[in-house]
Design an enzyme around this catalytic site. Structure first.
Site, mmCIF file in Angstrom:
data_model
loop_
_atom_site.group_PDB
_atom_site.id
_atom_site.type_symbol
_atom_site.label_atom_id
_atom_site.label_comp_id
_atom_site.label_asym_id
_atom_site.label_seq_id
_atom_site.Cartn_x
_atom_site.Cartn_y
_atom_site.Cartn_z
ATOM 1 N N HIS A 9 43.761 94.968 -5.279
ATOM 2 C CA HIS A 9 44.769 96.035 -5.375
ATOM 3 C C HIS A 9 45.272 96.375 -3.971
ATOM 4 C CE1 HIS A 9 42.695 96.731 -9.310
ATOM 5 N NE2 HIS A 9 43.954 96.847 -9.684
ATOM 6 N N TYR A 65 47.303 92.391 -19.642
ATOM 7 C CA TYR A 65 46.174 93.308 -19.376
ATOM 8 C C TYR A 65 46.396 94.629 -20.107
ATOM 9 C CZ TYR A 65 43.503 96.419 -16.101
ATOM 10 O OH TYR A 65 42.665 97.343 -15.506
ATOM 11 N N LYS A 76 44.202 96.452 -23.106
ATOM 12 C CA LYS A 76 43.691 97.835 -22.994
ATOM 13 C C LYS A 76 44.187 98.687 -24.171
ATOM 14 C CE LYS A 76 41.459 97.522 -19.037
ATOM 15 N NZ LYS A 76 40.000 97.677 -18.992
ATOM 16 N N SER A 79 43.657 101.837 -18.437
ATOM 17 C CA SER A 79 44.405 101.843 -17.178
ATOM 18 C C SER A 79 45.736 102.559 -17.401
ATOM 19 C CB SER A 79 44.675 100.403 -16.750
ATOM 20 O OG SER A 79 45.673 100.383 -15.751
ATOM 21 N N SER A 80 46.283 103.100 -16.309
ATOM 22 C CA SER A 80 47.579 103.790 -16.427
ATOM 23 C C SER A 80 48.712 102.815 -16.795
ATOM 24 C CB SER A 80 47.919 104.510 -15.117
ATOM 25 O OG SER A 80 47.996 103.578 -14.065
ATOM 26 N N CYS A 81 48.456 101.500 -16.667
ATOM 27 C CA CYS A 81 49.519 100.537 -16.991
ATOM 28 C C CYS A 81 49.732 100.379 -18.498
ATOM 29 C CB CYS A 81 49.267 99.191 -16.337
ATOM 30 S SG CYS A 81 47.870 98.352 -17.031
HETATM 31 N N1 LIG Z 1 40.301 99.262 -9.887
HETATM 32 C C1 LIG Z 1 41.344 99.922 -10.348
HETATM 33 O O1 LIG Z 1 42.271 100.288 -9.598
HETATM 34 C C2 LIG Z 1 41.432 100.263 -11.805
HETATM 35 C C3 LIG Z 1 40.462 99.910 -12.731
HETATM 36 N N2 LIG Z 1 40.619 100.248 -14.052
HETATM 37 C C4 LIG Z 1 39.604 99.919 -15.065
HETATM 38 O O2 LIG Z 1 38.360 100.482 -14.696
HETATM 39 C C5 LIG Z 1 37.301 99.627 -15.120
HETATM 40 C C6 LIG Z 1 36.437 99.268 -13.922
HETATM 41 O O3 LIG Z 1 37.239 98.540 -12.992
HETATM 42 P P1 LIG Z 1 36.687 98.147 -11.547
HETATM 43 O O4 LIG Z 1 35.357 98.749 -11.335
HETATM 44 O O5 LIG Z 1 37.788 98.370 -10.595
HETATM 45 O O6 LIG Z 1 36.535 96.565 -11.727
HETATM 46 P P2 LIG Z 1 35.633 95.561 -10.888
HETATM 47 O O7 LIG Z 1 36.300 94.237 -10.933
HETATM 48 O O8 LIG Z 1 35.273 96.133 -9.581
HETATM 49 O O9 LIG Z 1 34.300 95.511 -11.763
HETATM 50 C C7 LIG Z 1 34.267 94.958 -13.038
HETATM 51 C C8 LIG Z 1 32.860 94.550 -13.352
HETATM 52 O O10 LIG Z 1 32.828 93.907 -14.623
HETATM 53 C C9 LIG Z 1 32.053 92.739 -14.528
HETATM 54 N N3 LIG Z 1 32.514 91.733 -15.474
HETATM 55 C C10 LIG Z 1 33.746 91.162 -15.537
HETATM 56 N N4 LIG Z 1 33.770 90.249 -16.528
HETATM 57 C C11 LIG Z 1 32.544 90.239 -17.086
HETATM 58 C C12 LIG Z 1 31.947 89.506 -18.142
HETATM 59 N N5 LIG Z 1 32.637 88.580 -18.824
HETATM 60 N N6 LIG Z 1 30.651 89.741 -18.431
HETATM 61 C C13 LIG Z 1 29.945 90.658 -17.740
HETATM 62 N N7 LIG Z 1 30.448 91.388 -16.745
HETATM 63 C C14 LIG Z 1 31.722 91.168 -16.414
HETATM 64 C C15 LIG Z 1 32.261 92.251 -13.113
HETATM 65 O O11 LIG Z 1 31.238 91.383 -12.733
HETATM 66 P P3 LIG Z 1 31.610 90.080 -11.833
HETATM 67 O O12 LIG Z 1 32.315 90.637 -10.630
HETATM 68 O O13 LIG Z 1 30.289 89.476 -11.541
HETATM 69 O O14 LIG Z 1 32.508 89.256 -12.694
HETATM 70 C C16 LIG Z 1 32.261 93.564 -12.345
HETATM 71 O O15 LIG Z 1 30.972 93.973 -12.013
HETATM 72 C C17 LIG Z 1 37.953 98.426 -15.788
HETATM 73 O O16 LIG Z 1 38.017 98.637 -17.173
HETATM 74 C C18 LIG Z 1 39.362 98.432 -15.221
HETATM 75 O O17 LIG Z 1 40.266 97.834 -16.104
HETATM 76 C C19 LIG Z 1 41.710 100.946 -14.468
HETATM 77 C C20 LIG Z 1 42.692 101.317 -13.607
HETATM 78 C C21 LIG Z 1 42.622 101.013 -12.207
HETATM 79 C C1 LIG Z 2 45.687 99.555 -11.281
HETATM 80 C C2 LIG Z 2 46.827 98.680 -11.681
HETATM 81 O O1 LIG Z 2 46.996 97.635 -10.713
HETATM 82 C C3 LIG Z 2 48.030 96.704 -10.961
HETATM 83 O O2 LIG Z 2 49.259 97.292 -10.795
HETATM 84 P P1 LIG Z 2 49.849 97.859 -9.447
HETATM 85 O O3 LIG Z 2 49.703 99.323 -9.428
HETATM 86 O O4 LIG Z 2 51.209 97.343 -9.284
HETATM 87 O O5 LIG Z 2 48.816 97.255 -8.398
HETATM 88 P P2 LIG Z 2 48.639 96.873 -6.892
HETATM 89 O O6 LIG Z 2 47.639 97.807 -6.332
HETATM 90 O O7 LIG Z 2 48.327 95.434 -6.786
HETATM 91 O O8 LIG Z 2 50.060 97.115 -6.185
HETATM 92 C C4 LIG Z 2 50.613 98.376 -5.992
HETATM 93 C C5 LIG Z 2 51.883 98.275 -5.195
HETATM 94 O O9 LIG Z 2 51.538 97.933 -3.850
HETATM 95 C C6 LIG Z 2 52.369 96.865 -3.396
HETATM 96 N N1 LIG Z 2 51.682 96.116 -2.331
HETATM 97 C C7 LIG Z 2 52.105 96.077 -1.036
HETATM 98 N N2 LIG Z 2 51.325 95.264 -0.311
HETATM 99 C C8 LIG Z 2 50.365 94.813 -1.175
HETATM 100 C C9 LIG Z 2 49.273 93.923 -0.977
HETATM 101 O O10 LIG Z 2 49.009 93.388 0.099
HETATM 102 N N3 LIG Z 2 48.477 93.701 -2.085
HETATM 103 C C10 LIG Z 2 48.730 94.285 -3.295
HETATM 104 N N4 LIG Z 2 47.897 94.024 -4.333
HETATM 105 N N5 LIG Z 2 49.800 95.103 -3.494
HETATM 106 C C11 LIG Z 2 50.588 95.357 -2.435
HETATM 107 C C12 LIG Z 2 52.644 96.075 -4.661
HETATM 108 O O11 LIG Z 2 53.768 95.222 -4.489
HETATM 109 C C13 LIG Z 2 52.865 97.202 -5.666
HETATM 110 O O12 LIG Z 2 54.190 97.696 -5.543
HETATM 111 C C14 LIG Z 2 48.064 96.208 -12.367
HETATM 112 O O13 LIG Z 2 48.424 94.862 -12.329
HETATM 113 C C15 LIG Z 2 46.910 96.621 -13.149
HETATM 114 O O14 LIG Z 2 45.748 95.952 -12.738
HETATM 115 C C16 LIG Z 2 46.625 98.061 -13.012
HETATM 116 O O15 LIG Z 2 46.270 98.723 -13.953
#
Ligand SMILES: NC(=O)C1=CN([C@@H]2O[C@H](COP(=O)(O)OP(=O)(O)OC[C@H]3O[C@@H](n4cnc5c(N)ncnc54)[C@H](OP(=O)(O)O)[C@@H]3O)[C@@H](O)[C@H]2O)C=CC1
Ligand SMILES: C[C@H]1O[C@H](OP(=O)(O)OP(=O)(O)OC[C@H]2O[C@@H](n3cnc4c(=O)[nH]c(N)nc43)[C@H](O)[C@@H]2O)[C@@H](O)[C@@H](O)C1=O
Length: 325
Positions: A180, A137, A141, A108-110
């Site tokens: 998110h 988190y 990563k 992740s970018s974090c």
């Molecule tokens: N979404 C985003 O904005 C971002 C995502 N990422 C990274 O990208 C990757 C994909 O994320 P994303 O698709 O959004 O995540 P999701 O939460 O949508 O999907 C994650 C998947 O992993 C499965 N999973 C979680 N825990 C377990 C476990 N213990 N055993 C088996 N399966 C499990 C979940 O199944 P179930 O739901 O049934 O638990 C789900 O299908 C991750 O590595 C994430 O950190 C990075 C940056 C941003």
């Molecule tokens: C992908 C990245 O996602 C997470 O980081 P983040 O970028 O801060 O994620 P976010 O999407 O939840 O928020 C983005 C911005 O948006 C604002 N914001 C406004 N209103 C809502 C709102 O209603 N919900 C949420 N969630 N945010 C809100 C919020 O306050 C923030 O300023 C990591 O923890 C980590 O998981 C990671 O890697």
């Protein structure tokens, strides 16, 4: 990757995993291996060991993780560090034991410092303090990246770590608190529209900037990386030619290329949904990192570019929300 290669997509029902299955299927890959969370808990070391020794996948996309937005990361830090460390440790280690040819680990970018120079380059890893709301988190990563690098160095494996920017798209998690920002805003503006509520509350000050990439583009980039010819893939694993001259981990940024403020994002979502009314900012909620734009030059030079604009992607995401809610 041959079209009949055995490819394990871990997390295939998630935002990225489901897009990966679509992308691989569309490209003619026929031997996709999947398990739901209920069938295989990836935090369970023995279960993962058994699964890999029985199935012997050739390629692994590691898109399973404990994932959530700013509130979830801040509220459940123990779950985020424990589950992510366990999932990635089990999958990466068993991939090595069972001779997986290539593995793509999603970070992740974090992982980059809270005040990293913008846009953030791969070489900025571990050059400063992390953002506190998602440090557990991010540290998990970072450990995953280090693990890929260590196994490559000691065992000659080919494990690459891709760092996605903030993602969105069909199949997202629309939980009101734990999601998110994009799925959260889609839900909030849609509910306000159907309930005739004029005011929608957005967290924070609205000033932080975020870079957003559609899950379809993310999956396209992942498959692109895994398909690179040996010499190009190897070059990404050994990219030690950074400006600093230091050895670099096998890390590649995956971004859209530009970012927008949360205020502009909220106004764009409001317009797409057709909500009439005012946006109010709840400054008691955290902003998180003020800016985290990725420098994706390495990926662009390898030949990949995103295709879906934020406006088009938000339309697609809203249509998906309507289908399921
Ligand atoms: N979404 C985003 O904005 C971002 C995502 N990422 C990274 O990208 C990757 C994909 O994320 P994303 O698709 O959004 O995540 P999701 O939460 O949508 O999907 C994650 C998947 O992993 C499965 N999973 C979680 N825990 C377990 C476990 N213990 N055993 C088996 N399966 C499990 C979940 O199944 P179930 O739901 O049934 O638990 C789900 O299908 C991750 O590595 C994430 O950190 C990075 C940056 C941003
Ligand atoms: C992908 C990245 O996602 C997470 O980081 P983040 O970028 O801060 O994620 P976010 O999407 O939840 O928020 C983005 C911005 O948006 C604002 N914001 C406004 N209103 C809502 C709102 O209603 N919900 C949420 N969630 N945010 C809100 C919020 O306050 C923030 O300023 C990591 O923890 C980590 O998981 C990671 O890697």
């Amino acid at each position: 990757m041959k079209k009949d290669a055995k490819i394990y997509v871990a997390g295939h029902r998630g935002l990225v995993g489901s897009a990966l299955i679509n992308q691989l299927s569309q490209q003619g890959y026929t031997n996709l291996l999947t398990r739901t969370h209920a069938e295989l808990d990836l935090t369970n070391q023995n279960a993962v060991k058994k699964f890999f020794s029985e199935e012997k996948p050739e390629y692994v996309f590691l898109a399973a993780a404990k994932v959530g937005g700013i509130h979830a990361n801040n509220t459940y830090p123990a779950e985020f560090i424990h589950q992510n460390l366990a999932i990635q440790t089990n999958v990466i280690h068993e991939s090595y034991v069972n001779g997986v040819k290539r593995l793509l680990f999603l970070g992740s970018s974090c992982i980059y410092p809270k005040f990293a120079p913008q846009p953030m380059k791969e070489e900025h890893l571990l050059t400063g303090a992390l953002e506190p709301t998602n440090r557990p988190y991010a540290l998990a990563k970072i450990a995953g990246i280090e693990m890929c690098w260590s196994y490559n160095r000691q065992y000659g494996t080919q494990y690459l770590a891709a760092m996605p920017t903030n993602l969105y798209g069909p199949g997202d998690n629309y939980h009101p608190e734990n999601s998110h920002v994009i799925p959260a805003l889609i839900r909030k503006f849609h509910e306000a529209k159907v309930n005739n509520q004029s005011v929608v509350t957005v967290w924070g000050t609205g000033t932080p900037k975020r870079e957003f990439l559609c899950n379809e583009d993310m999956a396209d980039a992942c498959v692109f990386l895994m398909q690179l010819p040996d010499n190009q893939f190897q070059k990404l694993l050994e990219s030690d030619e950074s400006a600093s001259g230091k050895l670099q981990p096998p890390l590649v940024n995956v971004g859209y290329g530009s970012d927008i403020t949360i205020k502009v994002l909220a106004e764009t979502v409001q317009k797409i949904i057709g909500h009439q009314g005012n946006i109010q900012f709840d400054t008691s909620k955290p902003d998180g990192t003020l800016r985290k734009l990725m420098d994706a030059t390495i990926l662009h030079q390898a030949g990949w570019q995103p295709k879906v604009s934020i406006e088009a992607g938000l339309e697609i995401a809203y249509q998906d929300f309507l289908k399921h809610h």
